[in-house]
Design a protein around this motif. Structure first.
Motif, PDB file in Angstrom:
ATOM      1  N   PHE A  29       0.667  -1.254   0.078  1.00  0.00           N
ATOM      2  CA  PHE A  29       0.011   0.091   0.030  1.00  0.00           C
ATOM      3  C   PHE A  29       0.771   1.126  -0.069  1.00  0.00           C
ATOM      4  CE2 PHE A  29      -3.857   2.319   0.572  1.00  0.00           C
ATOM      5  CZ  PHE A  29      -3.524   3.228   1.563  1.00  0.00           C
ATOM      6  N   SER A  30       1.930   1.253   0.717  1.00  0.00           N
ATOM      7  CA  SER A  30       2.776   2.348   0.979  1.00  0.00           C
ATOM      8  C   SER A  30       3.312   2.800  -0.555  1.00  0.00           C
ATOM      9  CB  SER A  30       3.667   2.125   2.144  1.00  0.00           C
ATOM     10  OG  SER A  30       4.635   1.336   1.985  1.00  0.00           O
ATOM     11  N   TRP A  31       3.370   1.976  -1.424  1.00  0.00           N
ATOM     12  CA  TRP A  31       4.158   2.132  -2.654  1.00  0.00           C
ATOM     13  C   TRP A  31       3.180   2.712  -3.730  1.00  0.00           C
ATOM     14  CZ3 TRP A  31       7.045  -2.966  -4.017  1.00  0.00           C
ATOM     15  CH2 TRP A  31       7.976  -3.023  -3.292  1.00  0.00           C
ATOM     16  N   TYR A  32       1.914   3.216  -3.261  1.00  0.00           N
ATOM     17  CA  TYR A  32       0.830   3.630  -4.332  1.00  0.00           C
ATOM     18  C   TYR A  32       0.436   4.846  -3.916  1.00  0.00           C
ATOM     19  CZ  TYR A  32       0.885  -1.017  -6.601  1.00  0.00           C
ATOM     20  OH  TYR A  32       0.967  -2.028  -7.459  1.00  0.00           O
ATOM     21  N   ARG A  53       2.052   8.925  -1.408  1.00  0.00           N
ATOM     22  CA  ARG A  53       2.377   7.713  -0.956  1.00  0.00           C
ATOM     23  C   ARG A  53       2.551   8.182   0.742  1.00  0.00           C
ATOM     24  NH1 ARG A  53       7.309   5.130  -4.327  1.00  0.00           N
ATOM     25  NH2 ARG A  53       6.060   5.092  -6.349  1.00  0.00           N
ATOM     26  N   ASP A  54       2.941   8.952   1.073  1.00  0.00           N
ATOM     27  CA  ASP A  54       3.348   9.378   2.550  1.00  0.00           C
ATOM     28  C   ASP A  54       2.315  10.425   2.973  1.00  0.00           C
ATOM     29  OD1 ASP A  54       6.249  11.632   2.208  1.00  0.00           O
ATOM     30  OD2 ASP A  54       4.212  11.796   1.621  1.00  0.00           O
ATOM     31  N   ARG A  72      -4.812   8.942   4.421  1.00  0.00           N
ATOM     32  CA  ARG A  72      -4.492   7.456   4.496  1.00  0.00           C
ATOM     33  C   ARG A  72      -3.969   6.934   5.745  1.00  0.00           C
ATOM     34  NH1 ARG A  72      -1.045   6.841  -0.532  1.00  0.00           N
ATOM     35  NH2 ARG A  72      -0.492   4.699   0.011  1.00  0.00           N
ATOM     36  N   ASP A  73      -4.077   5.538   5.742  1.00  0.00           N
ATOM     37  CA  ASP A  73      -3.447   5.023   7.046  1.00  0.00           C
ATOM     38  C   ASP A  73      -2.699   3.702   6.421  1.00  0.00           C
ATOM     39  OD1 ASP A  73      -2.679   3.571   9.338  1.00  0.00           O
ATOM     40  OD2 ASP A  73      -4.495   4.024  10.345  1.00  0.00           O
ATOM     41  N   ASN A  74      -1.392   4.014   6.358  1.00  0.00           N
ATOM     42  CA  ASN A  74      -0.578   2.993   5.471  1.00  0.00           C
ATOM     43  C   ASN A  74      -0.540   1.919   6.497  1.00  0.00           C
ATOM     44  OD1 ASN A  74      -0.280   4.863   3.501  1.00  0.00           O
ATOM     45  ND2 ASN A  74       1.995   5.079   4.023  1.00  0.00           N
ATOM     46  N   ASN A  77      -3.620  -0.072   5.666  1.00  0.00           N
ATOM     47  CA  ASN A  77      -3.686  -0.195   3.909  1.00  0.00           C
ATOM     48  C   ASN A  77      -5.197   0.319   3.363  1.00  0.00           C
ATOM     49  OD1 ASN A  77      -1.381  -1.798   3.944  1.00  0.00           O
ATOM     50  ND2 ASN A  77      -2.391  -3.729   4.310  1.00  0.00           N
ATOM     51  N   GLN A 100       0.817   2.988  -8.829  1.00  0.00           N
ATOM     52  CA  GLN A 100       2.253   2.986  -8.345  1.00  0.00           C
ATOM     53  C   GLN A 100       3.113   4.209  -8.893  1.00  0.00           C
ATOM     54  OE1 GLN A 100       4.179  -0.783  -8.542  1.00  0.00           O
ATOM     55  NE2 GLN A 100       5.807  -0.255  -7.317  1.00  0.00           N
TER      56      GLN A 100
END
Length: 124
Positions: A29-32, A53-54, A72-74, A77, A100
């Motif tokens: 998830f953190s890559w998207y 992403r962040d 978002r909550d990495n 996910n 991505q």
């Protein structure tokens, strides 16, 4: 298998609020970058909000600025869309999408993965 599952839609009166969630699986998830789009009957799919992403950068369509917030909550996910002061013109099926990339695009063709959508209906 990649899955994006939206939830939180429903029927609300004008001026009300809803919080949409999109739970993802099958991707890192953190890559998207993540985005929300919407499609009203008879209209093209429209970009609503995107987040990198962040979560350091977000963007919104002008019509929702000041009313909607994407987050978002990495660790979970999951991407969210908090929608306040809803208007009848916000009525649509809302979709989350994942790509991505480095920055969230406003073009739907840029996104590789999509959820099935959740209906949001705002009554006047």
């Amino acid at each position: 298998q990649v899955k994006l599952v939206e939830s939180g839609g429903g029927l609300v009166q004008a001026g009300g609020s809803l919080r949409l969630s999109c739970q993802t699986s099958g991707i890192v998830f953190s890559w998207y970058v993540m985005a929300w789009f919407r499609q009203a009957p008879g209209q093209n799919r429209e970009f609503v909000a995107g987040i990198n992403r962040d979560a350091g950068d977000t963007k919104y369509v002008d019509s929702v600025k000041g009313r909607f917030t994407i987050s978002r909550d990495n660790a979970r996910n999951t991407v969210y869309l908090q929608m306040n002061n809803l208007k009848p013109e916000d009525t649509a099926v809302y979709y989350c999408a994942a790509d991505q990339a480095l920055m969230a695009s406003t073009f739907d063709y840029a996104y590789a993965f999509w959820g099935q959508g959740t209906q949001v209906t705002v009554s006047s």
